[in-house]
Design a protein around this motif. Structure first.
Motif, PDB file in Angstrom:
ATOM      1  N   GLU A  17       0.563  -1.227   0.245  1.00 31.66           N
ATOM      2  CA  GLU A  17       0.089   0.104   0.205  1.00 31.66           C
ATOM      3  C   GLU A  17       1.012   1.081  -0.039  1.00 31.66           C
ATOM      4  OE1 GLU A  17      -2.734  -0.399   3.415  1.00 31.66           O
ATOM      5  OE2 GLU A  17      -4.085  -1.974   2.034  1.00 31.66           O
ATOM      6  N   GLY A  18       1.676   1.277  -0.717  1.00 35.22           N
ATOM      7  CA  GLY A  18       2.612   2.058  -1.030  1.00 35.22           C
ATOM      8  C   GLY A  18       3.474   2.515   0.284  1.00 35.22           C
ATOM      9  N   GLN A  19       3.478   1.712   1.390  1.00 34.02           N
ATOM     10  CA  GLN A  19       4.539   1.630   1.996  1.00 34.02           C
ATOM     11  C   GLN A  19       6.059   1.413   1.727  1.00 34.02           C
ATOM     12  OE1 GLN A  19       2.349  -0.366   4.956  1.00 34.02           O
ATOM     13  NE2 GLN A  19       0.179   0.887   5.169  1.00 34.02           N
ATOM     14  N   SER A  20       6.406   2.150   1.521  1.00 38.70           N
ATOM     15  CA  SER A  20       8.113   1.129   0.768  1.00 38.70           C
ATOM     16  C   SER A  20       8.769   1.172   2.647  1.00 38.70           C
ATOM     17  CB  SER A  20       8.968   2.177   0.007  1.00 38.70           C
ATOM     18  OG  SER A  20       9.471   3.652   0.910  1.00 38.70           O
ATOM     19  N   ARG A  54       5.465   2.928  -4.862  1.00 40.14           N
ATOM     20  CA  ARG A  54       3.754   3.274  -4.177  1.00 40.14           C
ATOM     21  C   ARG A  54       3.026   2.430  -4.605  1.00 40.14           C
ATOM     22  NH1 ARG A  54       2.013   7.454  -1.779  1.00 40.14           N
ATOM     23  NH2 ARG A  54      -0.199   7.294  -2.465  1.00 40.14           N
TER      24      ARG A  54
END
Length: 95
Positions: A17-20, A54
């Motif tokens: 969920e875009g949490q690199s 992302r």
């Protein structure tokens, strides 16, 4: 997400969920049960993903259509970093 009884991530969506910075927790095993992070059979511990930080498709950096004679690059992340989609470009010929 659990693998061999050990927590790999808090949830499937936490990885993409875009949490690199979504941290991988615990060891990662190959299909034959080897711990990829510690086994000398795996000198380059990369997760090839072809994604943006992302979670979108990195169209120019996905190794699609790669040939061994080419110089294409794809997105991959060093597993020891604990950041699944943070990635850098690597030559698609990298084992």
């Amino acid at each position: 997400l659990c693998l061999q009884g050990q927590l790999l991530a808090k949830s499937w969506s936490s990885l993409f969920e875009g949490q690199s910075g979504a941290a991988l927790q615990g060891p990662i095993y190959s299909f034959n049960g080897r711990n990829v992070l510690t086994d000398p059979l795996w000198p380059r511990q990369l997760a090839w993903h072809g994604s943006t930080p992302r979670g979108g498709h990195a169209r120019r950096w996905d190794c699609q259509g790669w040939r061994s004679s080419g110089t294409a690059e794809g997105m991959a992340t060093a597993l020891g970093e604990g950041r699944l989609l943070s990635g850098q470009r690597h030559n698609c010929s990298t084992p």
